[in-house]
Motif scaffolding. Structure first.
Motif, PDB file in Angstrom:
ATOM      1  N   LEU A  92       0.832  -1.191   0.000  1.00 25.25           N
ATOM      2  CA  LEU A  92       0.000   0.000   0.000  1.00 25.25           C
ATOM      3  C   LEU A  92       0.873   1.250   0.000  1.00 25.25           C
ATOM      4  O   LEU A  92       1.820   1.358   0.781  1.00 25.25           O
ATOM      5  CB  LEU A  92      -0.935   0.026   1.220  1.00 25.25           C
ATOM      6  CG  LEU A  92      -2.376  -0.437   0.898  1.00 25.25           C
ATOM      7  CD1 LEU A  92      -2.403  -1.944   0.688  1.00 25.25           C
ATOM      8  CD2 LEU A  92      -3.340  -0.021   1.987  1.00 25.25           C
ATOM      9  N   THR A  93       0.541   2.175  -0.900  1.00 27.79           N
ATOM     10  CA  THR A  93       1.286   3.421  -1.048  1.00 27.79           C
ATOM     11  C   THR A  93       0.441   4.579  -0.520  1.00 27.79           C
ATOM     12  O   THR A  93      -0.684   4.391  -0.039  1.00 27.79           O
ATOM     13  CB  THR A  93       1.628   3.677  -2.522  1.00 27.79           C
ATOM     14  OG1 THR A  93       0.422   3.986  -3.235  1.00 27.79           O
ATOM     15  CG2 THR A  93       2.286   2.460  -3.149  1.00 27.79           C
ATOM     16  N   ARG A  94       0.970   5.790  -0.654  1.00 23.91           N
ATOM     17  CA  ARG A  94       0.265   6.955  -0.118  1.00 23.91           C
ATOM     18  C   ARG A  94      -1.015   7.307  -0.881  1.00 23.91           C
ATOM     19  O   ARG A  94      -1.811   8.107  -0.405  1.00 23.91           O
ATOM     20  CB  ARG A  94       1.210   8.168  -0.108  1.00 23.91           C
ATOM     21  CG  ARG A  94       2.218   8.098   1.021  1.00 23.91           C
ATOM     22  CD  ARG A  94       3.089   9.322   1.072  1.00 23.91           C
ATOM     23  NE  ARG A  94       3.930   9.312   2.270  1.00 23.91           N
ATOM     24  CZ  ARG A  94       4.900  10.186   2.511  1.00 23.91           C
ATOM     25  NH1 ARG A  94       5.147  11.140   1.620  1.00 23.91           N
ATOM     26  NH2 ARG A  94       5.606  10.107   3.610  1.00 23.91           N
ATOM     27  N   THR A  95      -1.207   6.725  -2.047  1.00 25.17           N
ATOM     28  CA  THR A  95      -2.446   6.974  -2.790  1.00 25.17           C
ATOM     29  C   THR A  95      -3.481   5.872  -2.561  1.00 25.17           C
ATOM     30  O   THR A  95      -4.575   5.925  -3.136  1.00 25.17           O
ATOM     31  CB  THR A  95      -2.168   7.086  -4.300  1.00 25.17           C
ATOM     32  OG1 THR A  95      -1.535   5.892  -4.751  1.00 25.17           O
ATOM     33  CG2 THR A  95      -1.289   8.289  -4.594  1.00 25.17           C
ATOM     34  N   ASP A  96      -3.151   4.885  -1.733  1.00 18.18           N
ATOM     35  CA  ASP A  96      -4.064   3.784  -1.465  1.00 18.18           C
ATOM     36  C   ASP A  96      -4.859   4.044  -0.186  1.00 18.18           C
ATOM     37  O   ASP A  96      -4.654   5.046   0.498  1.00 18.18           O
ATOM     38  CB  ASP A  96      -3.282   2.472  -1.392  1.00 18.18           C
ATOM     39  CG  ASP A  96      -2.608   2.142  -2.719  1.00 18.18           C
ATOM     40  OD1 ASP A  96      -3.225   2.410  -3.766  1.00 18.18           O
ATOM     41  OD2 ASP A  96      -1.465   1.642  -2.703  1.00 18.18           O
ATOM     42  N   ILE A  97      -5.752   3.117   0.153  1.00 15.73           N
ATOM     43  CA  ILE A  97      -6.725   3.383   1.222  1.00 15.73           C
ATOM     44  C   ILE A  97      -6.883   2.190   2.155  1.00 15.73           C
ATOM     45  O   ILE A  97      -6.882   1.028   1.727  1.00 15.73           O
ATOM     46  CB  ILE A  97      -8.095   3.768   0.616  1.00 15.73           C
ATOM     47  CG1 ILE A  97      -8.041   5.203   0.086  1.00 15.73           C
ATOM     48  CG2 ILE A  97      -9.221   3.648   1.639  1.00 15.73           C
ATOM     49  CD1 ILE A  97      -9.336   5.707  -0.492  1.00 15.73           C
ATOM     50  N   VAL A  98      -7.038   2.502   3.429  1.00 15.36           N
ATOM     51  CA  VAL A  98      -7.419   1.532   4.456  1.00 15.36           C
ATOM     52  C   VAL A  98      -8.908   1.714   4.739  1.00 15.36           C
ATOM     53  O   VAL A  98      -9.421   2.840   4.722  1.00 15.36           O
ATOM     54  CB  VAL A  98      -6.607   1.750   5.751  1.00 15.36           C
ATOM     55  CG1 VAL A  98      -7.180   0.936   6.912  1.00 15.36           C
ATOM     56  CG2 VAL A  98      -5.145   1.401   5.524  1.00 15.36           C
ATOM     57  N   ILE A  99      -9.612   0.623   4.973  1.00 12.73           N
ATOM     58  CA  ILE A  99     -11.018   0.671   5.389  1.00 12.73           C
ATOM     59  C   ILE A  99     -11.131  -0.001   6.752  1.00 12.73           C
ATOM     60  O   ILE A  99     -10.684  -1.146   6.926  1.00 12.73           O
ATOM     61  CB  ILE A  99     -11.943  -0.029   4.378  1.00 12.73           C
ATOM     62  CG1 ILE A  99     -11.995   0.772   3.074  1.00 12.73           C
ATOM     63  CG2 ILE A  99     -13.350  -0.187   4.947  1.00 12.73           C
ATOM     64  CD1 ILE A  99     -12.855   0.139   1.988  1.00 12.73           C
ATOM     65  N   ASP A 122      -5.012   7.577   3.487  1.00 13.85           N
ATOM     66  CA  ASP A 122      -6.457   7.752   3.644  1.00 13.85           C
ATOM     67  C   ASP A 122      -7.113   6.545   4.308  1.00 13.85           C
ATOM     68  O   ASP A 122      -6.670   5.394   4.137  1.00 13.85           O
ATOM     69  CB  ASP A 122      -7.116   7.975   2.282  1.00 13.85           C
ATOM     70  CG  ASP A 122      -6.992   9.410   1.800  1.00 13.85           C
ATOM     71  OD1 ASP A 122      -6.636  10.283   2.621  1.00 13.85           O
ATOM     72  OD2 ASP A 122      -7.248   9.656   0.606  1.00 13.85           O
ATOM     73  N   ILE A 123      -8.197   6.832   5.011  1.00 13.83           N
ATOM     74  CA  ILE A 123      -9.013   5.764   5.582  1.00 13.83           C
ATOM     75  C   ILE A 123     -10.484   6.108   5.403  1.00 13.83           C
ATOM     76  O   ILE A 123     -10.887   7.275   5.484  1.00 13.83           O
ATOM     77  CB  ILE A 123      -8.703   5.528   7.073  1.00 13.83           C
ATOM     78  CG1 ILE A 123      -9.558   4.358   7.610  1.00 13.83           C
ATOM     79  CG2 ILE A 123      -8.926   6.799   7.912  1.00 13.83           C
ATOM     80  CD1 ILE A 123      -9.103   3.814   8.934  1.00 13.83           C
ATOM     81  N   ILE A 124     -11.282   5.085   5.126  1.00 13.66           N
ATOM     82  CA  ILE A 124     -12.742   5.182   5.131  1.00 13.66           C
ATOM     83  C   ILE A 124     -13.231   4.298   6.273  1.00 13.66           C
ATOM     84  O   ILE A 124     -12.811   3.153   6.397  1.00 13.66           O
ATOM     85  CB  ILE A 124     -13.348   4.713   3.796  1.00 13.66           C
ATOM     86  CG1 ILE A 124     -12.981   5.705   2.682  1.00 13.66           C
ATOM     87  CG2 ILE A 124     -14.863   4.577   3.898  1.00 13.66           C
ATOM     88  CD1 ILE A 124     -13.446   5.270   1.300  1.00 13.66           C
ATOM     89  N   GLN A 125     -14.094   4.848   7.110  1.00 15.92           N
ATOM     90  CA  GLN A 125     -14.585   4.099   8.264  1.00 15.92           C
ATOM     91  C   GLN A 125     -15.993   3.569   7.998  1.00 15.92           C
ATOM     92  O   GLN A 125     -16.884   4.306   7.576  1.00 15.92           O
ATOM     93  CB  GLN A 125     -14.606   4.997   9.508  1.00 15.92           C
ATOM     94  CG  GLN A 125     -13.239   5.524   9.933  1.00 15.92           C
ATOM     95  CD  GLN A 125     -12.371   4.464  10.632  1.00 15.92           C
ATOM     96  OE1 GLN A 125     -12.561   3.253  10.436  1.00 15.92           O
ATOM     97  NE2 GLN A 125     -11.425   4.918  11.448  1.00 15.92           N
ATOM     98  N   LEU A 126     -16.171   2.268   8.266  1.00 21.75           N
ATOM     99  CA  LEU A 126     -17.474   1.608   8.132  1.00 21.75           C
ATOM    100  C   LEU A 126     -17.849   1.001   9.482  1.00 21.75           C
ATOM    101  O   LEU A 126     -17.659  -0.199   9.717  1.00 21.75           O
ATOM    102  CB  LEU A 126     -17.422   0.513   7.062  1.00 21.75           C
ATOM    103  CG  LEU A 126     -16.881   0.893   5.674  1.00 21.75           C
ATOM    104  CD1 LEU A 126     -16.956  -0.314   4.747  1.00 21.75           C
ATOM    105  CD2 LEU A 126     -17.648   2.063   5.095  1.00 21.75           C
ATOM    106  N   PRO A 127     -18.367   1.802  10.415  1.00 20.84           N
ATOM    107  CA  PRO A 127     -18.717   1.283  11.731  1.00 20.84           C
ATOM    108  C   PRO A 127     -19.933   0.362  11.668  1.00 20.84           C
ATOM    109  O   PRO A 127     -20.898   0.635  10.949  1.00 20.84           O
ATOM    110  CB  PRO A 127     -19.025   2.542  12.533  1.00 20.84           C
ATOM    111  CG  PRO A 127     -19.479   3.534  11.498  1.00 20.84           C
ATOM    112  CD  PRO A 127     -18.657   3.240  10.275  1.00 20.84           C
TER     113      PRO A 127
END
Length: 362
Positions: A92-99, A122-127
């Protein structure tokens, strides 16, 4: 129907989407530059996480899963290390995303992993719990626990977006729903009293994740947090009011080795803070009684076991609001009128503790 709640401003701005059946929107929310996605999830969200992984892969991206333990057991340096290794192996690089896909502990941990990987991606949160939706996933606080206390290691790292799909709550155990509502009640006391009115009107409906009153109070609680953190992203002032009930609540969690639900501990913490304010002459008895009646109507505890004061007092000294050796508490002077109580007399603290136990002596 989906409610979109804006948080922050400028580069720190993002939206919280609250509604039903909104998880399918997540792949479309990924930016074009993103080539790889790491979905961090807990065992109970394994099936949904794999479905999401497949939907993301269908967009031509590489998507990976990283499973972590349930609850507070996930929030350790060892598990964070496992995630750093997984992120590295997935390139994962700086243009990729964690969820972050799961309860509040997962979103805390995933946010911390994203904040620290390559100094921040970046991160997207799915609570998928009430607690995660109304508290942990919103506001950009991330962290892990240490032997000395809860959330003492962490970073502020705002998400790219938050998707709170109420349908993911349908399989949540009733006790977890009630525990999450402790944070909703907190928002009612510190900012939006209509939350309290809705709960008092029909506690059973407030506990029903399929009901409109439930959807209403969850959205209201998220809006309270969004409004507060938008004016204080890094907790240097007003954001402290979101810690109402947390100083004593976190001490209980630490004393119980994190085997208690966070909301159950915070419920008692709010009653402790109310007793403290009442004893200090800052809160009237009617508002104090309202704490107990509302929390009890939701099946939440309002008392803790006795003879634990030395351990609890020691844990509170490590609270993030403490300055030097001076304890600081968020208290209410009136409904929706929070303030601070700094350096209270030790005897006042003991009296408040006695009021939330079944024993007269610590």
């Amino acid at each position: 129907m989906t409610t979109t709640i804006p948080v922050g401003s400028g580069q720190a701005a993002y939206d919280v989407h609250v509604g039903r059946s909104i998880l399918p929107r997540v792949p479309a929310a990924l930016p074009d530059r993103c080539e790889r996605v790491m979905i961090i999830h807990q065992p109970s969200t394994r099936v949904l996480a794999d479905e999401l992984r497949g939907a993301i892969a269908d967009t031509g991206r590489e998507a990976y899963l990283a499973e972590v333990p349930d609850g507070e057991e996930a929030k350790t340096a060892q598990v964070a290390g496992f995630l750093w290794q997984a992120l590295g192996q997935a390139d994962l690089t700086r243009t990729d995303i964690v969820i972050g896909f799961g309860g509040g502990a997962v979103t805390d941990l995933a946010g911390f992993a994203a904040a620290t990987w390559l100094r921040g991606i970046d991160i997207i949160q799915l609570p998928t719990t009430v607690l995660g939706m109304v508290d942990a996933a919103v506001g950009g606080k991330t962290g892990i626990n240490t032997a000395e206390g809860k959330n003492l290691v962490g970073a502020f790292h705002t998400p790219r977006a938050v998707f709170a799909d109420l349908d993911t709550l349908r399989t949540l155990p009733p006790n977890d729903v009630a525990a999450g509502l402790a944070e909703v009640v907190k928002c009612g006391f510190i900012r939006d009293p209509q939350i309290l009115d809705i709960i008092e009107d029909d506690p059973a409906a407030a506990l029903d994740v399929t009901s409109e009153p439930f959807a209403d109070i969850v959205a209201r609680a998220i809006r309270v947090k969004a409004d507060v953190v938008s004016s204080d992203l890094r907790e240097v002032g007003e954001r402290e009011i979101l810690n109402y009930g947390h100083t004593f609540g976190h001490a209980i969690e630490h004393n119980e080795r994190y085997q208690w639900r966070h909301g159950a501990a915070v419920a008692i913490g709010m009653v402790f803070a109310a007793e403290l304010a009442h004893l200090a002459g800052r809160m009237d008895e009617a508002l104090l009684d309202r704490h107990r009646s509302i929390l009890t109507s939701l099946g939440l505890p309002v008392a803790y076991r006795g003879r634990q004061w030395p351990r609890l007092a020691d844990a509170m000294k490590r609270d993030k609001k403490t300055r030097g050796s001076m304890l600081r508490f968020v208290v209410l002077d009136a409904l929706a009128s929070p303030g601070r109580l700094e350096g209270p007399d030790p005897q006042l603290l003991l009296a408040a503790y006695a009021a939330v136990t079944d024993e007269a002596q610590p």
